[in-house]
Design an enzyme around this catalytic site. Structure first.
Site, short mmCIF file in Angstrom:
data_model
loop_
_atom_site.label_atom_id
_atom_site.label_comp_id
_atom_site.label_asym_id
_atom_site.label_seq_id
_atom_site.Cartn_x
_atom_site.Cartn_y
_atom_site.Cartn_z
N ASN A 7 64.17 -10.15 -11.73
CA ASN A 7 65.22 -9.66 -10.84
C ASN A 7 64.52 -9.02 -9.64
OD1 ASN A 7 67.42 -8.56 -9.59
ND2 ASN A 7 68.26 -7.58 -11.43
N ARG A 64 67.13 -14.18 -10.97
CA ARG A 64 68.51 -13.83 -10.63
C ARG A 64 68.69 -14.05 -9.12
NH1 ARG A 64 71.14 -7.94 -9.97
NH2 ARG A 64 73.24 -8.69 -9.54
N HIS A 153 78.75 -10.36 -10.58
CA HIS A 153 78.59 -9.89 -11.97
C HIS A 153 78.88 -11.02 -12.96
CE1 HIS A 153 79.54 -5.35 -11.01
NE2 HIS A 153 78.24 -5.59 -10.95
N GLY A 183 79.97 -0.09 -13.75
CA GLY A 183 78.70 0.65 -13.59
C GLY A 183 78.74 1.25 -12.20
N ASN A 184 77.60 1.21 -11.50
CA ASN A 184 77.66 1.61 -10.09
C ASN A 184 78.48 0.59 -9.31
OD1 ASN A 184 76.48 4.08 -9.34
ND2 ASN A 184 74.51 3.26 -10.06
N GLY A 185 78.21 -0.69 -9.59
CA GLY A 185 79.11 -1.74 -9.10
C GLY A 185 80.21 -1.90 -10.14
N ARG A 214 80.70 2.14 -3.11
CA ARG A 214 81.47 1.18 -2.30
C ARG A 214 82.95 1.53 -2.38
NH1 ARG A 214 78.96 -3.53 -5.36
NH2 ARG A 214 76.85 -3.61 -4.52
N ASP A 255 77.36 9.64 -9.55
CA ASP A 255 77.03 9.74 -10.98
C ASP A 255 78.25 10.27 -11.74
OD1 ASP A 255 76.09 10.32 -13.46
OD2 ASP A 255 74.48 11.66 -12.80
N ARG A 257 78.82 10.92 -14.78
CA ARG A 257 78.60 12.01 -15.75
C ARG A 257 78.71 13.37 -15.06
NH1 ARG A 257 73.49 9.65 -18.73
NH2 ARG A 257 73.40 8.84 -16.63
N ILE A 304 79.36 2.89 -17.27
CA ILE A 304 80.57 3.69 -17.46
C ILE A 304 81.45 3.06 -18.56
CG2 ILE A 304 82.72 4.45 -16.35
CD1 ILE A 304 81.06 4.63 -13.70
N GLY A 305 81.64 1.76 -18.49
CA GLY A 305 82.46 1.07 -19.50
C GLY A 305 81.93 1.27 -20.91
N GLU A 306 80.59 1.31 -21.03
CA GLU A 306 79.99 1.45 -22.36
C GLU A 306 80.00 2.89 -22.85
OE1 GLU A 306 76.04 -0.33 -22.07
OE2 GLU A 306 76.93 -2.02 -21.02
N GLU A 354 72.43 -8.81 -19.13
CA GLU A 354 72.33 -9.95 -18.21
C GLU A 354 70.99 -10.67 -18.36
OE1 GLU A 354 73.73 -6.87 -15.69
OE2 GLU A 354 74.68 -8.35 -14.37
P1 ADP Z 1 74.22 -0.04 -12.33
O1 ADP Z 1 75.47 -0.73 -11.86
O2 ADP Z 1 73.43 0.58 -11.21
O3 ADP Z 1 73.40 -0.87 -13.31
P2 ADP Z 1 75.01 1.44 -14.67
O4 ADP Z 1 75.69 0.27 -15.28
O5 ADP Z 1 73.78 1.96 -15.32
O6 ADP Z 1 74.73 1.22 -13.14
O7 ADP Z 1 76.11 2.64 -14.59
C1 ADP Z 1 75.80 3.84 -13.98
C2 ADP Z 1 76.99 4.78 -14.14
O8 ADP Z 1 77.25 4.98 -15.53
C3 ADP Z 1 76.75 6.15 -13.52
O9 ADP Z 1 77.91 6.55 -12.81
C4 ADP Z 1 76.55 7.02 -14.75
O10 ADP Z 1 76.94 8.36 -14.51
C5 ADP Z 1 77.52 6.36 -15.72
N1 ADP Z 1 77.27 6.79 -17.10
C6 ADP Z 1 76.19 6.55 -17.86
N2 ADP Z 1 76.32 7.19 -19.06
C7 ADP Z 1 77.52 7.85 -19.03
C8 ADP Z 1 78.25 8.68 -19.93
N3 ADP Z 1 77.75 8.98 -21.13
N4 ADP Z 1 79.44 9.14 -19.56
C9 ADP Z 1 79.95 8.85 -18.34
N5 ADP Z 1 79.34 8.07 -17.44
C10 ADP Z 1 78.14 7.57 -17.77
#
Ligand code: ADP
Length: 369
Positions: A7, A64, A153, A183-185, A214, A255, A257, A304-306, A354
């Site tokens: 990547n 990628r 994605h 996630g961030n995206g 974004r 972020d 969190r 975030i989803g996870e 991925e």
């Molecule tokens: P990217 O799209 O850059 O790969 P990630 O998929 O790693 O990003 O997602 C990053 C986001 O996930 C951040 O906003 C981070 O705060 C959030 N995140 C990670 N762990 C947790 C958690 N336990 N609770 C809430 N948000 C979380």
């Protein structure tokens, strides 16, 4: 023998080495502050040797590539024509395709005699019907400027939908799914009988849901208004919408969190950011419930989803009239299935991978061409 997943970004190169047959991870690596891609790949070669992985043992590389336009519907073996086409797509993905391409060229320099395969973030969504991917704009803008929805994605939506099919014990072509990569995206995908029929990102990853930095979809007139009233240039607007908007603009950080911690301490901007973020996801869920003819499962993935039970709960709460019932205890425990027994629609949390999906397709391409 092994397969290397690459990547290549604008300042770093991530790689993962897999065993070619079992697809077990052998080695992860990250090269930062990349300026010369040939040097970076020589460094990668040294790092691999340090871990006893010789270039001679590598069966193939998989790269990628963010934008595959309309040309690429599936993974392809890279030849000069593919390189030409990825170059031709640079105007559609000026932030990503140039770096992806530099990675491909440098990797081919160090390993010219093995297949290099490209996997595109857009290709999973090439199945969208024309009435979905076209914007209501003059034909010329589609035909000559390639303006249409592509979606991104794709590798992640593809991977988690395959995993969901395994988890549910039902073939993917019998499943209707909504996948949320958060996630961030952030993007969502409506999958009918295993095929992407709509997704929230558009011609670029800026369209759709609110993201880390974004804006997602906004009234397009805001762009002209900012140019006229605030004197912003188009480049400044690009930076504003891609890097200074979303959660970062509303809560001061992308972020989630930290935003949730701030919300719990009564921070009003953090509270608003979470409300805006979840409201848009929920509205997206409703849209896809309407266009799919019944939904078997909703899948959450991405950082975030996870991990954020709060976001999942806010998206799914009070939707029993749509057959969606979240089990609060299971949701809090980060279980894979977080629906209650009465829920018609299954709710699943599936970590995305991925890189694995790329290695999987590369393996098929190399060994069953
Ligand atoms: P990217 O799209 O850059 O790969 P990630 O998929 O790693 O990003 O997602 C990053 C986001 O996930 C951040 O906003 C981070 O705060 C959030 N995140 C990670 N762990 C947790 C958690 N336990 N609770 C809430 N948000 C979380």
């Amino acid at each position: 023998m092994s397969i290397v997943v690459i990547n290549a970004g604008s300042s770093s190169i991530k790689y993962t080495v897999y065993k070619a047959q079992s697809l077990e991870v052998i080695q992860h690596g990250l090269i930062e502050e990349v300026s010369d891609y040939n040097d970076a790949f020589l460094q990668m070669q040294e790092d691999l040797l340090y871990h006893n992985i010789n270039l001679r043992e590598i069966e193939g590389f998989v790269h990628r590539v963010v934008h595959g336009g309309e040309k690429f519907h599936k993974p392809v073996v890279i030849d000069n024509e593919v390189i030409h086409e990825i170059t031709h797509l640079i105007p559609l993905a000026p932030l990503h395709n140039p770096a992806n391409l530099k990675g491909i060229i440098a990797a081919r320099n160090i390993a010219p005699n093995v297949p290099h395969i490209a996997i595109f973030d857009t290709s999973f969504h090439q199945s969208m019907p024309e009435y979905v991917y076209r914007y209501p704009l003059p034909h010329d803008l589609y035909e000559h400027y390639r303006i249409r929805k592509y979606g991104f994605h794709g590798t992640s939506h593809d991977y988690v939908s395959q995993k969901a099919s395994q988890w549910l014990g039902k073939p993917i072509n019998e499943l209707n799914l909504i996948t949320f990569h958060i996630g961030n995206g952030v993007s969502a995908c409506a999958i009918a009988k295993g095929i992407s029929i709509d997704t929230s990102m558009g011609m670029t990853p800026l369209e759709g849901l609110m993201m880390g930095s974004r804006s997602g979809s906004i009234d397009p007139s805001i762009v002209g208004y900012l140019m006229r009233e605030k004197g912003l240039s188009i480049d400044e607007i690009d930076v504003l919408l891609n890097k200074q908007s979303g959660l970062k603009a509303i809560a001061g950080t992308n972020d989630l969190r930290s935003i949730i911690n701030a919300k719990e301490s009564g921070d009003l901007h953090a509270t608003l950011a979470v409300e805006m973020f979840c409201y848009r996801l929920r509205k997206q869920l409703g849209e896809y419930m309407a266009i799919l003819n019944g939904v078997d499962a909703i899948i959450f993935t991405g950082g975030i989803g996870e991990h954020s039970h709060l976001v999942r709960k806010e998206v799914c709460k009070n939707l029993s009239h749509l057959g969606i019932r979240i089990d609060e205890t299971r949701n809090l425990s980060n279980a894979t299935d977080i629906h209650s027994d009465q829920s018609k629609v299954k709710l699943l949390v599936i970590p995305t991978d991925e890189e694995y999906q790329m290695a999987f397709y590369a393996q098929r391409k190399i060994f069953q061409p």
